[in-house]
Design an enzyme around this catalytic site. Structure first.
Site, short mmCIF file in Angstrom:
data_model
loop_
_atom_site.label_atom_id
_atom_site.label_comp_id
_atom_site.label_asym_id
_atom_site.label_seq_id
_atom_site.Cartn_x
_atom_site.Cartn_y
_atom_site.Cartn_z
CG ASP A 186 59.15 139.60 -25.19
OD1 ASP A 186 59.77 140.06 -26.17
OD2 ASP A 186 59.02 138.38 -25.00
CG ASP B 197 44.07 136.93 -29.77
OD1 ASP B 197 43.09 137.66 -29.54
OD2 ASP B 197 45.15 137.37 -30.21
#
Length: 733
Positions: A333, A169
């Site tokens: 998550d 990224d």
């Protein structure tokens, strides 16, 4: 099921008994008897399995706490003025919150559940292992760190198909086309470097178009361009052992409804608080040990263990069913795990450490990470409302509530710190009770709570350590939580800096509010002594509040020690080991050596007497047994340090094969992490913990005076200046 019913029945009985009215003498008899029952049960409980002694210990302790709570709510909530009444209720609500978290934690951790070890050898003959994609999301980590993680991923033993992907990224098209030419050039260089690294190692490189939805978006982009049955996620600094797939994939093969196999985030370096304050990382429990060694195991027992962002195996089919990883909160998550639990899918937690990671090295990084966790969990509470979500069982709702509500602790911790100051300085009636009532209600409640906490978490969290960690976070996290409560969609994902170094000991940029709190605490003692002299009718209460404030002051003083960021030149942490090896010198001589510590960069060797003619810069070959490879390896090294009995060497791999062997030797053996974990988890008696806190308080004051005087003398004391000038950010993850 029988033990659970026994617990519920015991709690109902405790509620009934807690409401029985008793005079002071009767209360004293009851609490002494119950504390005696607790101690007997604690001495019988083995700390692992769900057995009657543990149930008795918890029910007896909760009975004491419930009697205290009823007494508090019935007899002490009054004041002579409105401001004092507000302070009284704020403190009471903080106590209610603390007791709620205590009860939920006791429920979750009532059984320290440990799953059996399952490997691919336990699968039926002829079973076809599923294909696996390994994702290593990256932002701006150092290429060397990424190379270590990728080489370790390549070394994992697995008979099926495995593809490894570096998800960069930091080299997206958006970054390459950044209007700032400096940032654009850095992104292009990063993409070029990491693409070459991936090509050299034989792994896949993926860079998306735009940096959307942070880590969740990065992983989802990779999901849309890959196709294996299972997906593994490793953070850039999380290095897997060779048996990771061998010990996690079987759980997916065993039950098609399992969407997650989570393993511990085992940290091989101390976090900033532990490093600056305790300096005994290898001999004390780590800050994350309580969660990964106790709480996650308890959540697993109740079917509520959740995804922790890395060191985990997920089933692609289940992820695609919910549209990939969730991204509505900054804790994608736990949010993803909630969505899949709501659909009836199962999670598995294996407690064996199989991944070596890095904890934040600076206090600033530590606080940034914890603020994100607190904000994300609060977002889940407000946006997802797990207590109302259909599809969750009642115990899963309690599991998620426990995990989420814990992160609201800054509100309660701040009240506990400032409540005694409100009385000592401003005279607010925060706690209305006589010394006798405190002795028969408050003190037994504290003892009962401590006894339960020690039984459940004693080996993984030393007494009073939680108070220090919570204090270090609450002053900053409180503001972040208020922002989330005002607008749940405000927070944005912030990466946690890793691999930082510090050229010299310096005061943290976060020190200023703690210095102000220290001065306010000193003023509290002065006002307290004045109240003892002037107000004779309230001396008993003043003495009690002063003792409370003294406890807070000791925690504040100990926390000041963590604000001194110690010099740290090593980017690779050293881990203690007890192994033997053979060092072959350039002239052919062979030395049998004991390996005392190891890191990705080198090892420390000891022997009865090192040869006098060794020279720094000399080359040698270290022969050791690489248990992960089940054979001996020879690693080229260079001598970097010499003492009469110790030799420090750095690794200098001469080939790609040598580099692979080095990574496998240092990080590939999960038994090494189990040994590390075993030697660091042990009990500390409460009396010894008090001595440690007192020692840290005294030591912190001396250190701060020394550093502040030195910096003032040099004329360059500005908040955060030394740290900002000397700390180097190696990477972020």
């Amino acid at each position: 099921m029988v033990p659970v019913l026994a617990l519920v029945g015991g709690l109902l009985l405790a509620v009934l008994l807690a409401a029985l009215p008793l005079d002071t003498a009767g209360q004293m008899v009851v609490v002494v008897a119950l504390i005696g029952v607790q101690w007997i049960a604690a001495s019988i409980d083995d700390g692992e399995r769900l057995r009657l002694p543990r149930l008795v210990l918890i029910v007896a302790g909760l009975l004491i706490s419930l009697r205290y709570l009823i007494w508090r709510g019935t007899y002490t909530l009054y004041a002579n003025d409105v401001v004092s009444l507000v302070a009284v209720y704020l403190l009471f609500f903080a106590e209610l919150y603390a007791l709620l978290i205590h009860v939920l934690g006791s429920f979750i951790s009532i059984h320290s559940f440990r799953r059996c070890s399952l490997t691919l050898a336990d699968m039926p003959a002829g079973a076809v292992p599923p294909s696996v994609d390994v994702f290593v999301p990256s932002y701006n980590e150092d290429p060397h760190m990424l190379e270590v993680t990728l080489r370790a991923a390549l070394s994992m033993r697995y008979p099926g198909s495995v593809d490894i992907f570096l998800l960069d990224d930091g080299g997206t098209d958006e970054k390459i086309n950044d209007p700032d030419p400096v940032r654009a050039l850095a992104a292009r260089e990063r993409r070029k470097t990491l693409s070459a690294l991936c090509q050299r190692l034989g792994v896949n490189y993926i860079a998306r178009l735009r940096n959307e939805r942070a880590k969740a978006g990065n992983l989802n982009y990779a999901l849309s361009r890959t196709g294996a049955d299972l997906v593994v996620v490793f953070d850039a600094d999380h290095v897997p052992a060779v048996d990771f797939l061998d010990r996690t994939v079987p759980w997916m093969m065993h039950d098609p409804d399992v969407f997650l196999v989570q393993t511990p985030h085992f940290m091989i370096n101390p976090d900033a608080v532990s490093r600056n304050l305790f300096r005994a990382f290898s001999r004390m429990p780590g800050e994350s040990d309580m969660f990964y060694m106790c709480i996650q195991r308890g959540l697993d027992f109740w079917g509520s263990s959740y995804f922790c962002g890395s060191a985990a195996l997920l089933r692609r089919r289940h992820l695609e069913e919910v549209g990939g990883l969730a991204g509505e909160s900054v804790t994608e998550d736990a949010e993803t795990a909630l969505e899949l639990h709501c659909r009836g899918y199962k999670s598995v937690y294996t407690a064996e450490p199989m991944v070596a990671g890095l904890a934040p090295e600076s206090l600033t990084s530590f606080v940034v990470q914890r603020m994100r966790w607190a904000q994300g969990m609060t977002q889940i509470l407000l946006l997802k409302r797990p207590f109302l979500r259909p599809g969750l069982s009642w115990y899963q709702r309690l599991g998620y509530l426990n995990s989420i509500l814990f992160w609201l602790f800054p509100f309660a911790r701040t009240i506990f710190i400032f409540a005694p100051l409100a009385y000592l300085i401003f005279g607010l009636e925060v706690y209305n009770a006589s010394l006798g009532e405190i002795f028969v209600y408050t003190v037994p409640h504290v003892i009962a709570t401590y006894t339960i906490t020690t039984a459940l978490y004693g080996r993984t969290r030393w007494p009073l350590v939680s108070e220090i960690y919570e204090l270090m976070q609450c002053l900053f996290t409180l503001k972040a939580l208020i922002k989330v409560l005002v607008n749940p969609r405000t927070p944005s994902f912030v990466v946690t800096p890793k691999g930082e170094t510090l050229d010299d000991t310096a005061v943290s940029p976060l020190a200023k509010p703690f210095y102000l709190l220290f001065l306010l605490s000193v003023a509290g003692f002065a006002f307290g002594l004045w109240r003892l002299w002037e107000f004779t009718l309230t001396r008993e209460l003043t003495v009690v509040v002063l003792l409370w404030h003294l406890f807070n002051f000791a925690i504040i003083m100990a926390a000041l020690g963590a604000l001194l960021e110690l010099r740290q030149l090593r980017a690779s942490p050293r881990m203690p080991v007890r192994e033997k090896g053979r060092l072959t010198l350039a002239d052919g001589r062979r030395l049998v050596v004991n390996i005392k510590d190891i890191s990705a960069g080198g090892v420390g060797l000891c022997r009865p007497a090192a040869p006098h003619d060794l020279q720094i810069g000399g080359t040698a070959v270290l022969s050791v047994k690489a248990h992960a490879l089940e054979r001996a390896v020879e690693l080229p090294v260079v001598i970097r340090a010499l003492t009469p009995r110790c030799i420090g060497v750095s690794f200098e791999p001469a080939s790609s094969q040598s580099a692979d062997e080095l990574v496998a030797y240092v990080f590939g053996d999960s038994k090494r992490w189990e040994y590390f974990q075993f030697r660091s988890t042990r009990y500390m008696p409460f009396g010894q913990a008090l001595k440690v806190i007192g020692f840290l308080a005294e030591k912190s004051l001396k250190q701060h005076l020394k550093v502040v005087v030195r910096l003032c003398w040099q004329g360059w004391l500005q908040w955060g200046l030394p740290l900002n000038q000397t700390r180097t950010r190696k990477n972020e993850s």
